[in-house]
Design a protein around this motif. Sequence first.
Motif, short mmCIF file in Angstrom:
data_model
loop_
_atom_site.label_atom_id
_atom_site.label_comp_id
_atom_site.label_asym_id
_atom_site.label_seq_id
_atom_site.Cartn_x
_atom_site.Cartn_y
_atom_site.Cartn_z
N UNK A 1 62.13 74.77 -26.44
CA UNK A 1 62.18 75.55 -25.21
C UNK A 1 63.62 75.78 -24.75
N UNK A 2 64.49 74.82 -24.97
CA UNK A 2 65.90 75.06 -24.64
C UNK A 2 66.44 76.22 -25.47
N UNK A 3 66.01 76.32 -26.72
CA UNK A 3 66.46 77.44 -27.55
C UNK A 3 65.90 78.75 -27.05
N UNK A 4 64.59 78.82 -26.78
CA UNK A 4 63.99 80.10 -26.40
C UNK A 4 64.46 80.54 -25.02
N UNK A 5 64.62 79.62 -24.08
CA UNK A 5 65.12 80.00 -22.76
C UNK A 5 66.57 80.48 -22.84
N UNK A 6 67.38 79.79 -23.64
CA UNK A 6 68.76 80.21 -23.80
C UNK A 6 68.88 81.56 -24.47
N UNK A 7 68.01 81.80 -25.45
CA UNK A 7 68.04 83.08 -26.16
C UNK A 7 67.61 84.22 -25.25
N UNK A 8 66.57 83.99 -24.44
CA UNK A 8 66.12 85.03 -23.51
C UNK A 8 67.22 85.37 -22.51
N UNK A 9 67.88 84.36 -21.98
CA UNK A 9 68.96 84.62 -21.02
C UNK A 9 70.12 85.36 -21.69
N UNK A 10 70.38 85.03 -22.95
CA UNK A 10 71.48 85.68 -23.67
C UNK A 10 71.20 87.16 -23.89
N UNK A 11 69.98 87.51 -24.31
CA UNK A 11 69.71 88.92 -24.57
C UNK A 11 69.67 89.72 -23.27
N UNK A 12 69.20 89.10 -22.20
CA UNK A 12 69.25 89.79 -20.90
C UNK A 12 70.69 90.08 -20.49
N UNK A 13 71.56 89.10 -20.73
CA UNK A 13 72.97 89.30 -20.38
C UNK A 13 73.61 90.41 -21.23
N UNK A 14 73.06 90.66 -22.41
CA UNK A 14 73.56 91.74 -23.26
C UNK A 14 73.04 93.10 -22.82
N UNK A 15 72.04 93.12 -21.92
CA UNK A 15 71.51 94.38 -21.42
C UNK A 15 70.13 94.72 -21.91
N UNK A 16 69.46 93.78 -22.58
CA UNK A 16 68.08 94.00 -23.01
C UNK A 16 67.15 93.83 -21.81
N UNK A 17 66.14 94.70 -21.69
CA UNK A 17 65.15 94.60 -20.62
C UNK A 17 63.95 93.80 -21.11
N UNK A 18 63.57 92.77 -20.35
CA UNK A 18 62.40 91.96 -20.67
C UNK A 18 61.38 92.11 -19.55
N UNK A 19 60.18 92.51 -19.91
CA UNK A 19 59.07 92.55 -18.96
C UNK A 19 58.05 91.50 -19.36
N UNK A 20 57.78 90.56 -18.47
CA UNK A 20 56.78 89.52 -18.71
C UNK A 20 55.48 89.86 -17.99
N UNK A 21 54.46 89.03 -18.21
CA UNK A 21 53.12 89.28 -17.66
C UNK A 21 52.66 90.70 -17.97
N UNK B 1 60.57 72.66 -17.41
CA UNK B 1 60.03 73.51 -16.37
C UNK B 1 59.85 74.93 -16.87
N UNK B 2 58.81 75.61 -16.39
CA UNK B 2 58.61 77.00 -16.79
C UNK B 2 59.64 77.88 -16.10
N UNK B 3 60.08 78.92 -16.78
CA UNK B 3 61.14 79.76 -16.21
C UNK B 3 60.63 80.63 -15.07
N UNK B 4 61.51 81.08 -14.19
CA UNK B 4 61.10 82.03 -13.15
C UNK B 4 60.52 83.29 -13.79
N UNK B 5 59.48 83.83 -13.17
CA UNK B 5 58.79 84.98 -13.75
C UNK B 5 59.67 86.23 -13.71
#
Length: 466
Positions: free
Chosen positions: A191-211, A19-23
């Motif tokens: 995709x399990x790797x990329x979704x897990x990595x994105x969640x991990x860096x967000x938890x570290x305090x990195x800001x991700x802006x999509x779209x 499934x695609x991740x929440x935006x």
Amino acid sequence: MSTGSTVNGGISFWYADQGTPPAREPLPGDTTADVCIVGGGYTGLWTAYYLKKAVPFLNITVLEAKFCGYGASGRNGGWLYNGIAGRDRYAKLHGHEAAVRLQQAMNETVDEVVRVAAEEDIDADIHRGGVLEVAYTPAQLARLKDFHSVEIAFGETDRVLRGARETCERVNVTGAVGSTWTPHGARLHPVKLVKGLAATVEALGVTIHESTPVTEIAPKHAHTPYGTVRAPYVLRCTEGFTASLKGQRRTWLPMNSSMIVTEPLPRSVWDTIGWDGRETLGDMAHAYMYAQRTADDRIALGGRGVPYRFGSATDNDGRTRPATVEALREILVRFFPTTAGARIDHAWSGVLGVPRDWCATVTLDRSTGLGWAGGYVGSGVATTNLAARTLRDLIQQDSGQSGPTELTELPWVGHKVRRWEPEPFRWIGVHGMYAAYRAADRRELASPRAGTDPVAKVADRLAGRH
């Protein structure tokens, strides 16, 4: 084999499975950061991870045009392995020992990805079965033996050469006459790797802006339709989508690769195939294939379809031509005849970045603060991690937090390459090259000769691969 119910496109099977991740929210307007990373794939996310781990107070912003993993990071074949594009050229430019150090760094990178995934509790279906590359013609066998010898010379003393019987005991590829195996590889779910990595860096305090598509990168600036991010360091981590940036049309060529995946196969089929070690599987063809046995017992198999779109265009949703799906299906059945009745559940395509000399690179321009990494030529699942750690070290060195490291001294750092030819020469060249490779593969398949087809040798030279 049924293809009537095949899902075509929709990004990839890996996203259909997960499934695609929440935006995530787009950039809300002009802002500042210490480091701005353009691209939310493996390169960008790994770079954010290692920078934030090294310097927790850094303000890091990641800008992604679609969503994290939309490009090659969410569409690849799931090969975590130690190959790196351009090693032989780096040996010529910098000496054999420098290339050996680069290869050793790649061997260790496989271990590093596995380590971090475990440490950060990222379940990416990683299975360390190594990499098995097979030959099924006399010409391929000759190349395979040469390839094996070269890998040994670059320090892979744990690589194994197997004959026909031993190969088929591992994976029963019809007609296989030999193989080479390295332990430096693993299968994973991209995709399990990329979704897990994105969640991990967000938890570290990195800001991700999509779209948030970046239209232009300039020193200390990343421009988007929603505003500009100003930062001392702006890192381009866009790989196959680099051509969409202003001034980058001819930097890296967006090469297409396509994949299919079967339905889950029954035990009776696996009894004939084997593949209990779940090695990633490749061959020695010029237009090569790559495959894995997935965690839910499918076969995911890829190769070249339409190799390149005119003007460095890229697709949007991964839709694949029916002729390409059929060609990949034919490879599957030729390798494993007992899959002839299996359903193809999904087909998709994506792009990878190819420099003119086929050499992966990582660079930080200390005069402008602009950095980039990519040109992985299909070996990016592991190489992105090494690139990210190298970018981290280069930024720390530039900012005075550390000196040179083993990674910053590797021969791919700061490598410069000329741009691709303008159109229509770019399109003619790439399509001509792959037409030659396919023709060479057909002749080798029908021939008892052990030598590589001469047309393929010419194509290699013209392409700049040798």
